[in-house]
Design an enzyme around this catalytic site. Sequence first.
Site, PDB file in Angstrom:
ATOM      1  N   ARG A 195       0.818  -1.228   0.000  1.00  0.00           N
ATOM      2  CA  ARG A 195       0.000   0.000   0.000  1.00  0.00           C
ATOM      3  C   ARG A 195       0.850   1.276   0.000  1.00  0.00           C
ATOM      4  O   ARG A 195       0.560   2.246   0.706  1.00  0.00           O
ATOM      5  CB  ARG A 195      -0.968   0.018   1.195  1.00  0.00           C
ATOM      6  CG  ARG A 195      -1.949  -1.103   1.200  1.00  0.00           C
ATOM      7  CD  ARG A 195      -2.894  -1.111  -0.006  1.00  0.00           C
ATOM      8  NE  ARG A 195      -3.524  -2.409  -0.138  1.00  0.00           N
ATOM      9  CZ  ARG A 195      -3.066  -3.391  -0.934  1.00  0.00           C
ATOM     10  NH1 ARG A 195      -2.012  -3.213  -1.711  1.00  0.00           N
ATOM     11  NH2 ARG A 195      -3.669  -4.548  -0.984  1.00  0.00           N
ATOM     12  N   SER A 244     -10.056   0.169   3.877  1.00  0.00           N
ATOM     13  CA  SER A 244      -9.294  -0.211   5.076  1.00  0.00           C
ATOM     14  C   SER A 244      -8.669   1.031   5.696  1.00  0.00           C
ATOM     15  O   SER A 244      -7.963   1.776   5.011  1.00  0.00           O
ATOM     16  CB  SER A 244      -8.193  -1.206   4.707  1.00  0.00           C
ATOM     17  OG  SER A 244      -8.784  -2.399   4.256  1.00  0.00           O
ATOM     18  N   GLU A 314      -3.594   3.636   6.841  1.00  0.00           N
ATOM     19  CA  GLU A 314      -3.515   3.433   5.384  1.00  0.00           C
ATOM     20  C   GLU A 314      -4.165   4.634   4.693  1.00  0.00           C
ATOM     21  O   GLU A 314      -3.696   5.121   3.665  1.00  0.00           O
ATOM     22  CB  GLU A 314      -4.231   2.134   4.975  1.00  0.00           C
ATOM     23  CG  GLU A 314      -4.216   1.902   3.470  1.00  0.00           C
ATOM     24  CD  GLU A 314      -4.752   0.533   3.066  1.00  0.00           C
ATOM     25  OE1 GLU A 314      -4.568  -0.450   3.817  1.00  0.00           O
ATOM     26  OE2 GLU A 314      -5.363   0.445   1.978  1.00  0.00           O
TER      27      GLU A 314
HETATM   28  C1  LIG Z   1     -15.258   0.767  -0.148  1.00  0.00           C
HETATM   29  C2  LIG Z   1     -13.778   0.851  -0.371  1.00  0.00           C
HETATM   30  C3  LIG Z   1     -13.052  -0.293  -0.646  1.00  0.00           C
HETATM   31  C4  LIG Z   1     -11.673  -0.230  -0.878  1.00  0.00           C
HETATM   32  N1  LIG Z   1     -10.995  -1.395  -1.144  1.00  0.00           N
HETATM   33  C5  LIG Z   1      -9.674  -1.342  -1.420  1.00  0.00           C
HETATM   34  C6  LIG Z   1      -8.944  -2.534  -1.758  1.00  0.00           C
HETATM   35  O1  LIG Z   1      -9.467  -3.634  -1.813  1.00  0.00           O
HETATM   36  N2  LIG Z   1      -7.625  -2.420  -2.023  1.00  0.00           N
HETATM   37  C7  LIG Z   1      -6.976  -1.242  -1.976  1.00  0.00           C
HETATM   38  O2  LIG Z   1      -5.770  -1.214  -2.256  1.00  0.00           O
HETATM   39  N3  LIG Z   1      -7.630  -0.098  -1.649  1.00  0.00           N
HETATM   40  C8  LIG Z   1      -8.960  -0.116  -1.379  1.00  0.00           C
HETATM   41  N4  LIG Z   1      -9.625   1.035  -1.040  1.00  0.00           N
HETATM   42  C9  LIG Z   1      -8.881   2.297  -0.899  1.00  0.00           C
HETATM   43  C10 LIG Z   1      -8.760   3.122  -2.175  1.00  0.00           C
HETATM   44  O3  LIG Z   1      -9.829   2.865  -3.069  1.00  0.00           O
HETATM   45  C11 LIG Z   1      -7.419   2.891  -2.886  1.00  0.00           C
HETATM   46  O4  LIG Z   1      -6.346   3.251  -2.048  1.00  0.00           O
HETATM   47  C12 LIG Z   1      -7.319   3.678  -4.185  1.00  0.00           C
HETATM   48  O5  LIG Z   1      -6.171   3.246  -4.886  1.00  0.00           O
HETATM   49  C13 LIG Z   1      -7.232   5.180  -3.968  1.00  0.00           C
HETATM   50  O6  LIG Z   1      -7.383   5.819  -5.220  1.00  0.00           O
HETATM   51  P1  LIG Z   1      -7.987   7.284  -5.278  1.00  0.00           P
HETATM   52  O7  LIG Z   1      -8.008   7.737  -6.686  1.00  0.00           O
HETATM   53  O8  LIG Z   1      -9.287   7.342  -4.568  1.00  0.00           O
HETATM   54  O9  LIG Z   1      -6.873   8.076  -4.473  1.00  0.00           O
HETATM   55  P2  LIG Z   1      -7.066   9.215  -3.374  1.00  0.00           P
HETATM   56  O10 LIG Z   1      -7.787   8.675  -2.193  1.00  0.00           O
HETATM   57  O11 LIG Z   1      -7.616  10.425  -4.035  1.00  0.00           O
HETATM   58  O12 LIG Z   1      -5.548   9.474  -2.981  1.00  0.00           O
HETATM   59  C14 LIG Z   1      -4.791   8.476  -2.318  1.00  0.00           C
HETATM   60  C15 LIG Z   1      -3.323   8.875  -2.403  1.00  0.00           C
HETATM   61  O13 LIG Z   1      -2.916   8.824  -3.765  1.00  0.00           O
HETATM   62  C16 LIG Z   1      -2.396  10.088  -4.182  1.00  0.00           C
HETATM   63  N5  LIG Z   1      -2.766  10.282  -5.569  1.00  0.00           N
HETATM   64  C17 LIG Z   1      -3.997  10.265  -6.135  1.00  0.00           C
HETATM   65  N6  LIG Z   1      -3.912  10.487  -7.455  1.00  0.00           N
HETATM   66  C18 LIG Z   1      -2.589  10.665  -7.728  1.00  0.00           C
HETATM   67  C19 LIG Z   1      -1.848  10.945  -8.915  1.00  0.00           C
HETATM   68  N7  LIG Z   1      -2.450  11.103 -10.077  1.00  0.00           N
HETATM   69  N8  LIG Z   1      -0.508  11.055  -8.807  1.00  0.00           N
HETATM   70  C20 LIG Z   1       0.124  10.910  -7.632  1.00  0.00           C
HETATM   71  N9  LIG Z   1      -0.512  10.650  -6.484  1.00  0.00           N
HETATM   72  C21 LIG Z   1      -1.864  10.527  -6.521  1.00  0.00           C
HETATM   73  C22 LIG Z   1      -3.033  11.102  -3.238  1.00  0.00           C
HETATM   74  O14 LIG Z   1      -2.257  12.282  -3.144  1.00  0.00           O
HETATM   75  C23 LIG Z   1      -3.063  10.307  -1.945  1.00  0.00           C
HETATM   76  O15 LIG Z   1      -1.800  10.347  -1.316  1.00  0.00           O
HETATM   77  C24 LIG Z   1     -11.009   1.005  -0.819  1.00  0.00           C
HETATM   78  C25 LIG Z   1     -11.739   2.176  -0.553  1.00  0.00           C
HETATM   79  C26 LIG Z   1     -13.102   2.100  -0.339  1.00  0.00           C
HETATM   80  C27 LIG Z   1     -13.872   3.370  -0.070  1.00  0.00           C
END
Ligand SMILES: Cc1cc2nc3c(=O)[nH]c(=O)nc-3n(C[C@H](O)[C@H](O)[C@H](O)COP(=O)(O)OP(=O)(O)OC[C@H]3O[C@@H](n4cnc5c(N)ncnc54)[C@H](O)[C@@H]3O)c2cc1C
Length: 321
Positions: A195, A244, A314
Site C-alpha cells: 500500500r 481499510s 492506510e
Molecule cells: C469501499 C472501499 C473499498 C476499498 N478497497 C480497497 C482494496 O481492496 N484495495 C486497496 O488497495 N484499496 C482499497 N480502497 C482504498 C482506495 O480505493 C485505494 O487506495 C485507491 O487506490 C485510492 O485511489 P484514489 O483515486 O481514490 O486516491 P485518493 O484517495 O484520491 O488518494 C490516495 C493517495 O494517492 C495520491 N494520488 C492520487 N492520485 C494521484 C496521482 N495522479 N498522482 C500521484 N498521487 C496521486 C493522493 O495524493 C493520496 O496520497 C477502498 C476504498 C473504499 C472506499
Amino acid sequence: MGSAMTAAEPAVGLAARLSATMPALRGRLLANEPLAPFTWLRVGGPAEVLFTPADTEDLAYFLKNLPAEIPVTVIGLASNMIIRDGGIPGVVIRFSPKGFGQVIVEEGHRIRAGAFAADRKVAVAAAEAGIGGLEFYFGIPGSIGGALRMNAGTRSNTNPEIEGETRERFVEAKAVTRAGEIVLLKPEDMKFAYRNCGVAPDTIFVEALFQGFARPPAEAHAINAAVQEHREKDQETKVRTAGSTFKNPPGHSSWRLIRDAGGLDLRVGQAEMSRKHANFLIAHDGATAADIETLGEEIRKRVKAKSGIELEWEVKRVGIG
Ligand SMILES: Cc1cc2nc3c(=O)[nH]c(=O)nc-3n(C[C@H](O)[C@H](O)[C@H](O)COP(=O)(O)OP(=O)(O)OC[C@H]3O[C@@H](n4cnc5c(N)ncnc54)[C@H](O)[C@@H]3O)c2cc1C
C-alpha cells in the site's frame, strides 16, 4: 503544509495571482473550492485553490511556473483520503475525466490508462478486450493515479482469481515532477511496497501502462462479478467509508486487532467502526473529519494498549484541522 490558508493572502488573491503569472495556462483555477463532494467520506474543507489541468503539458507548465513555496496536493477519487475540516492550503490538483480518464487497449494484452480513469473502468475494458489479470481493479473504487501511489490491490483467502496488486501488472507510468518535468517511470523507479510506492510524494502520475494476459471475455467478466460478490459479502459497500483504515501489521490483521481491543463499540460524533469489517470506518450524516480522525486515533491507542502493536494509517489524512 504550514500556514493557514487565509494568513497572508485571500484564496481569491492566490488564484488570481497564479492566473496572471501563467498566461498560457489552459486548465481551470478556482478559489476556495469545496472538496467534500469529491470524497468518499463526504467530509472536509475547501481547497485554497483548485487546479484542473487541461492535459499533461498544461500540468507541466503549471508546476514549472508555480512558486516553490506553494504546497501542492493531488487528489484522485479520494476513496483513501480524509480531508481535514480546515481544508487544504495551497493548490489542490484534481484531474478531469476528459483530460485524464482515457482507457486504451494496446497490442500484446496491454492497457494504457489515464491517471483519472476509474479502476473499475480499467477492469471492464480489459475484460471486454479479452485481457485477464486486471479483475482485482473491479472492486477498488479509486483512480489509476491513486492505485499507483497506494499500490492498490486485493487479497482473498478463498479465491486466488480475484487477487491482484498494481505492481504485478505495472509496465510503466508517465508522471510530472514538482519542477514541471515530464518523466517516464519504470518498475524499478516505483519502489512499490505494501500500500505504498517510493516515488517522490510531490510527483504526479498522469498515465500508466499495464500488462495482462489472454483470457476469454466471459471468464474475465465472471471474475469481475466474483470480485463484486466478495466485496458485498465481507465489506461495507452501501455506506461512506475510505476502505481499510489501517495497514495490516506484518503477521496480523488490523480488523482482528481492532475487534480484540474492543474497537467495535467505539463511536465519536457521527463516526463509528463497521461491525461488518472492523477495519472500515463509517461516516454517518453530519460526521466531520475531526470525528473520523479522532475515532481512528482512539482505535490506535486501544490496539496499542491491548496488543502492543502500533497501527499505521492506510488512509491519507491531508489538510489542516
Ligand atoms: C469501499 C472501499 C473499498 C476499498 N478497497 C480497497 C482494496 O481492496 N484495495 C486497496 O488497495 N484499496 C482499497 N480502497 C482504498 C482506495 O480505493 C485505494 O487506495 C485507491 O487506490 C485510492 O485511489 P484514489 O483515486 O481514490 O486516491 P485518493 O484517495 O484520491 O488518494 C490516495 C493517495 O494517492 C495520491 N494520488 C492520487 N492520485 C494521484 C496521482 N495522479 N498522482 C500521484 N498521487 C496521486 C493522493 O495524493 C493520496 O496520497 C477502498 C476504498 C473504499 C472506499
